[in-house]
Design a protein around this motif. Structure first.
Motif, PDB file in Angstrom:
ATOM      1  N   ALA A 347       1.005  -1.046   0.046  1.00 11.43           N
ATOM      2  CA  ALA A 347      -0.094  -0.257   0.103  1.00 11.43           C
ATOM      3  C   ALA A 347       0.657   1.266   0.077  1.00 11.43           C
ATOM      4  CB  ALA A 347      -0.967   0.003   1.124  1.00 11.43           C
ATOM      5  N   ASP A 348       0.435   2.217  -0.802  1.00 11.00           N
ATOM      6  CA  ASP A 348       1.138   3.480  -0.506  1.00 11.00           C
ATOM      7  C   ASP A 348       0.594   4.307   0.468  1.00 11.00           C
ATOM      8  OD1 ASP A 348       2.510   3.026  -3.116  1.00 11.00           O
ATOM      9  OD2 ASP A 348       0.923   3.806  -4.286  1.00 11.00           O
ATOM     10  N   GLN A 349      -0.613   4.317   0.677  1.00 12.04           N
ATOM     11  CA  GLN A 349      -1.477   4.914   1.633  1.00 12.04           C
ATOM     12  C   GLN A 349      -2.111   4.063   2.723  1.00 12.04           C
ATOM     13  OE1 GLN A 349      -4.284   7.770  -0.209  1.00 12.04           O
ATOM     14  NE2 GLN A 349      -2.699   9.453   0.538  1.00 12.04           N
ATOM     15  N   ILE A 350      -1.498   4.179   4.036  1.00 13.39           N
ATOM     16  CA  ILE A 350      -2.001   3.045   5.006  1.00 13.39           C
ATOM     17  C   ILE A 350      -2.923   4.015   5.912  1.00 13.39           C
ATOM     18  CG2 ILE A 350      -1.391   1.405   6.706  1.00 13.39           C
ATOM     19  CD1 ILE A 350       1.432   1.566   5.334  1.00 13.39           C
ATOM     20  N   TYR A 351      -4.366   3.165   6.169  1.00 13.18           N
ATOM     21  CA  TYR A 351      -5.066   3.750   7.012  1.00 13.18           C
ATOM     22  C   TYR A 351      -4.937   2.780   8.066  1.00 13.18           C
ATOM     23  CZ  TYR A 351      -6.770   6.618   3.305  1.00 13.18           C
ATOM     24  OH  TYR A 351      -6.950   7.449   2.256  1.00 13.18           O
ATOM     25  N   GLU A 352      -4.621   3.219   9.227  1.00 14.39           N
ATOM     26  CA  GLU A 352      -4.258   2.229  10.434  1.00 14.39           C
ATOM     27  C   GLU A 352      -5.392   1.386  10.828  1.00 14.39           C
ATOM     28  OE1 GLU A 352      -1.508   1.219  11.163  1.00 14.39           O
ATOM     29  OE2 GLU A 352      -0.031   2.973  10.213  1.00 14.39           O
ATOM     30  N   GLN A 353      -6.463   2.082  11.011  1.00 14.35           N
ATOM     31  CA  GLN A 353      -7.661   1.300  11.507  1.00 14.35           C
ATOM     32  C   GLN A 353      -8.260   0.310  10.427  1.00 14.35           C
ATOM     33  OE1 GLN A 353     -11.166   3.874  12.437  1.00 14.35           O
ATOM     34  NE2 GLN A 353     -12.468   2.317  12.934  1.00 14.35           N
ATOM     35  N   HIS A 354      -8.426   0.571   9.235  1.00  9.42           N
ATOM     36  CA  HIS A 354      -8.578  -0.313   8.007  1.00  9.42           C
ATOM     37  C   HIS A 354      -7.757  -1.572   8.070  1.00  9.42           C
ATOM     38  CE1 HIS A 354     -10.060  -2.173   4.626  1.00  9.42           C
ATOM     39  NE2 HIS A 354      -9.242  -1.687   3.805  1.00  9.42           N
ATOM     40  N   PHE A 355      -6.287  -1.247   8.046  1.00 12.62           N
ATOM     41  CA  PHE A 355      -5.362  -2.326   8.048  1.00 12.62           C
ATOM     42  C   PHE A 355      -5.446  -3.498   9.377  1.00 12.62           C
ATOM     43  CE2 PHE A 355      -1.249  -3.763   9.928  1.00 12.62           C
ATOM     44  CZ  PHE A 355      -0.707  -4.465   8.989  1.00 12.62           C
ATOM     45  N   SER A 356      -5.713  -2.579  10.406  1.00 14.91           N
ATOM     46  CA  SER A 356      -6.071  -3.652  11.694  1.00 14.91           C
ATOM     47  C   SER A 356      -7.061  -4.378  11.445  1.00 14.91           C
ATOM     48  CB  SER A 356      -6.012  -2.715  13.052  1.00 14.91           C
ATOM     49  OG  SER A 356      -4.778  -2.161  12.992  1.00 14.91           O
ATOM     50  N   SER A 357      -8.305  -3.868  10.842  1.00 15.09           N
ATOM     51  CA  SER A 357      -9.423  -4.700  10.785  1.00 15.09           C
ATOM     52  C   SER A 357      -9.403  -5.637   9.904  1.00 15.09           C
ATOM     53  CB  SER A 357     -10.664  -3.491  10.440  1.00 15.09           C
ATOM     54  OG  SER A 357     -11.063  -2.722  11.101  1.00 15.09           O
ATOM     55  N   LEU A 358      -8.733  -5.412   8.552  1.00 11.81           N
ATOM     56  CA  LEU A 358      -8.183  -6.543   7.761  1.00 11.81           C
ATOM     57  C   LEU A 358      -7.439  -7.680   8.377  1.00 11.81           C
ATOM     58  CD1 LEU A 358      -7.105  -4.558   4.519  1.00 11.81           C
ATOM     59  CD2 LEU A 358      -9.366  -6.279   4.777  1.00 11.81           C
ATOM     60  N   LYS A 359      -6.594  -7.447   9.049  1.00  7.73           N
ATOM     61  CA  LYS A 359      -5.610  -8.104   9.891  1.00  7.73           C
ATOM     62  C   LYS A 359      -6.274  -9.265  10.891  1.00  7.73           C
ATOM     63  CE  LYS A 359      -2.187  -6.370  12.207  1.00  7.73           C
ATOM     64  NZ  LYS A 359      -0.852  -5.918  12.783  1.00  7.73           N
ATOM     65  N   SER A 360      -7.389  -8.569  11.721  1.00  9.23           N
ATOM     66  CA  SER A 360      -8.102  -9.251  12.642  1.00  9.23           C
ATOM     67  C   SER A 360      -8.846 -10.235  12.370  1.00  9.23           C
ATOM     68  CB  SER A 360      -8.818  -8.216  13.628  1.00  9.23           C
ATOM     69  OG  SER A 360      -9.861  -7.751  12.695  1.00  9.23           O
ATOM     70  N   LEU A 361      -9.113 -10.347  10.716  1.00  7.36           N
ATOM     71  CA  LEU A 361      -9.993 -11.482  10.111  1.00  7.36           C
ATOM     72  C   LEU A 361      -9.166 -12.504   9.669  1.00  7.36           C
ATOM     73  CD1 LEU A 361     -11.907  -9.393   7.597  1.00  7.36           C
ATOM     74  CD2 LEU A 361     -12.707  -9.986   9.717  1.00  7.36           C
TER      75      LEU A 361
END
Length: 719
Positions: A347-361
């Motif tokens: 990713a060029d731009q990282i939205y931390e909350q979105h990234f964490s939500s994906l990882k939690s799945l």
């Protein structure tokens, strides 16, 4: 040069944020790819400014080599004139912008700077030669030099040896710094050109180069008059030098990483950890991997000797991850997981909350953070594994070998939940064989039947018109009574529907015991539509079109039902090669209502499917106005217009690109994976047309870009 002339106060922008200035500078940059031998020119300039004919002044090795540049006389003279004007007291920023906007706009950044340095060298060289010929300590100074100094009002400085020495000392140190900046910019401009496409922040690199070029030109213009502010200028040049040095060091490091991966993948290893350690370096002393939903740290050594499956994707993959997590859970329960799955987010731009939500799945391994994935690694992904934004699966074997590489399309299209046992050339064999779309290909891993009983006819149906659903299910119950055939009903939700939207339908199905329904949370519906899209888009990429391929035509017909508010239905049977029967709700109801005219009591399920198909085709031929539109994924390549025909009437389809999205919800709610609202306008942009389209096609809230609809399908059939 007049050091005795009072200097103006130091401009505020030397001390302030220069973003506004650099924005204007970037707007002046309009390169037309003209070639300039910047290294040759720089070597000449270095000898002038070093006062040494034989000096190379640490000139970097260049890549051009065209001989003496065509800019040597004309452009250098123009720039020199502008710089001389500054010596008359004109604003340095204005002169710098005039040069960049009117004299040098079509040159690359390194050429702009080298040309300006050369122009300065002409002025400085003349001044230096004048001091040598004047030589105040000589009782008989050169009369020409003496009179030139008088005309230039430089007699005072020529007579003051200490002032002259001080001036040369201060300017010489500043010139050395400018030459270093120029050298760095030449190297950075060469190296960064191939990285702009893959660098994490390409805009930042380009902006830094522009910023460095601007301030270097500004300093060169002001050296002659701002003698009392030379320390301020020196500080500015020093910050530029550090900036470029850091950028240069970073790019060199990325090149080394990229080359290391090439070397490692061309060498047979005893284990794959050497490659993985280059791809995923330590993160602040912490292991680079974690288990996604538990955040348990994992060392690279845990993958030693294992079959590793790299899941490389962008962060725009919420639906894919949800579906894949369901598949992974099923495989794990059945003991079929033979690979260590590792998610690699790019990713060029990282939205931390979105990234964490994906990882939690994810119950599998994940890279701790996208920032760990270096640009050199991303470059390798793109150049050797053809990674773009489409998710890919890369099997990495214990010896470090990689082959083959799959897109996630394969998982959805084939219905196989892992790459174990897959054959590289067998991905789309069903398209080439072209027997038409069978139910086995479509749902064999989404719906199971009792193998000890005769295989029932399975009816998939969808839409959000509860009235049609009630009429259709009533007709099916009547058909079952007439034919005595076993039929299973499966309601298929839209791929991105909200379950609450279909709650009334789910309650209706449950209350009347009308089979099963696939809701969004179970991901069956998403996988169903994703499989169709994957088959269709992959076929198009391979040059296989609905016009000449029955399987593609069948898939296109089903895709045309996607998002339809009105009903649709498709009939088939698992374990057979019979072609599926499918049509819009109106056509299906019409055919089923006339079953007494075509049903043979001696016929079985095979007869029912064959005859149902024929009756549907007859209905479409008799009334060729039931045409369709298809919404294609954004990653589908450009398609020849003549190859896209309506799957119902065979007429050429028209393409419309009027797509409207509202991203406000993402920006205001902070939910960065929220789907945008998309309205597809098939006729015009007036409200009444949009309202009609919204009622007829409510699945356009997907991220699909290209809308293909039939042309005038009311004319004669042209099969």
């Amino acid at each position: 040069m007049t050091p005795d002339q009072p200097s103006a106060p130091t401009p505020n922008y030397l001390h302030s944020d220069d973003d506004a200035i650099i924005k204007k500078v970037l707007e002046t940059h309009k390169p037309d790819h003209r070639k300039v031998d910047v290294y040759h020119l720089f070597s000449i300039v270095a000898k002038i400014l070093a006062h040494d004919e034989g000096s190379s002044a640490d000139v970097p090795n260049g890549t051009y080599g065209f001989g003496m540049p065509e800019v040597a006389a004309d452009i250098i003279n123009k720039v020199s004139c502008e710089m001389a004007c500054k010596c008359s007291g004109k604003d340095a920023n204005r002169v710098t912008m005039v040069l960049l906007e009117t004299v040098l706009p079509n040159y690359s950044w390194d050429a702009k700077l080298v040309i300006t340095v050369a122009s300065f060298a002409v002025i400085y060289g003349e001044f230096y030669l004048l001091t040598q010929f004047y030589n105040a300590s000589n009782p008989n100074p050169n009369p020409v030099a003496k009179n030139i100094a008088l005309l230039k009002q430089l007699q005072g400085i020529m007579e003051d040896a200490s002032l002259l020495q001080h001036l040369f000392g201060a300017i010489t140190e500043l010139i050395k710094a400018i030459m270093t900046v120029t050298k760095y910019l030449l190297q950075l401009n060469d190296l960064s050109s191939e990285y702009f496409a893959i660098y994490k922040s390409p805009l930042s690199t380009a902006t830094d180069i522009a910023r460095s070029a601007y301030w270097a030109v500004f300093v060169l213009i002001t050296i002659g008059t701002m003698t009392k502010e030379l320390s301020v200028l020196a500080s500015k040049v020093s910050s530029i030098q550090i900036l470029l040095q850091n950028q240069l060091d970073t790019l060199i490091q990325e090149i080394e990483i990229y080359n290391s991966l090439i070397k490692l993948f061309n060498t047979v290893h005893q284990d794959n950890t050497a490659i993985l350690q280059v791809m995923f370096p330590m993160d602040g002393g912490k292991p680079p991997l974690v288990i996604g939903n538990s955040y348990t740290e994992v060392k690279i050594d845990a993958l030693q000797g294992k079959n590793v499956l790299l899941l490389i994707s962008s962060l725009d993959c919420l639906d894919e991850i949800k579906a894949l997590a369901k598949l992974y859970d099923q495989l794990e329960k059945n003991g079929k997981i033979q690979y260590k799955l590792v998610w690699v987010p790019v990713a060029d731009q990282i939205y931390e909350q979105h990234f964490s939500s994906l990882k939690s799945l994810m119950p599998w391994y994940c890279v701790r953070h996208p920032s760990i994935i270096r640009p050199g690694v991303i470059r390798y992904f793109r150049e050797f594994w053809n990674f773009t934004k489409q998710t890919i699966l890369v099997p990495l074997y214990p010896n470090g070998q990689v082959q083959p590489i799959y897109t996630l399309d394969f998982v959805w299209a084939s219905g196989i939940c892992s790459v174990i046992g897959l054959h590289p050339d067998g991905n789309w064999k069903f398209l080439c064989e072209d027997h038409g779309l069978s139910l086995d290909l479509l749902i064999h891993d989404l719906y199971t039947v009792d193998l000890t009983m005769p295989s029932p006819i399975i009816c998939l149906y969808g839409g959000e018109d509860i009235k049609w659903i009630e009429e259709f299910t009533t007709a099916i119950n009547r058909i079952k009574d007439v034919t005595k055939l076993s039929m299973d009903l499966v309601y298929v939700s839209q791929s991105k529907a909200i379950n609450q939207t279909n709650k009334a339908i789910f309650d209706f199905i449950t209350g009347r015991k009308l089979g099963v329904y696939w809701n969004v949370e179970e991901t069956y519906s998403w996988r169903f539509w994703a499989r169709l899209e994957s088959i269709f888009s992959s076929g198009l990429r391979k040059g296989i079109y609905p016009k000449v391929n029955n399987t593609m035509k069948d898939v296109g017909t089903l895709l045309s039902f996607s998002g339809s508010y009105s009903g649709w239905a498709a009939f088939g049977q698992l374990g057979t090669s019979h072609k599926m029967a499918k049509a819009t709700g109106e056509v299906v109801l019409q055919v089923l209502s006339n079953i007494s005219s075509w049903w043979d009591a001696a016929g079985g399920s095979e007869f029912f499917l064959l005859e149902l198909n024929q009756q549907i085709q007859k209905q479409l031929i008799d009334k060729p106005n039931h045409c369709c539109h298809i919404v294609l994924p954004a990653n589908v390549a450009e398609i020849a217009d003549e190859m896209m025909t309506c799957t119902i009437c065979d007429r050429k389809m028209g393409k419309y690109l009027m797509t409207y999205r509202c991203w406000l919800g993402q920006k205001t709610t902070g939910d960065h994976h929220q789907e945008p609202l998309v309205l597809e306008s098939l006729v015009d942009s007036q409200r009444n047309a949009l309202d009609e389209i919204e009622n007829l096609g409510r699945a356009h809230d997907t991220l699909l870009q290209k809308t293909i609809v039939p042309g005038d399908c009311s004319g004669p059939n042209v099969r």
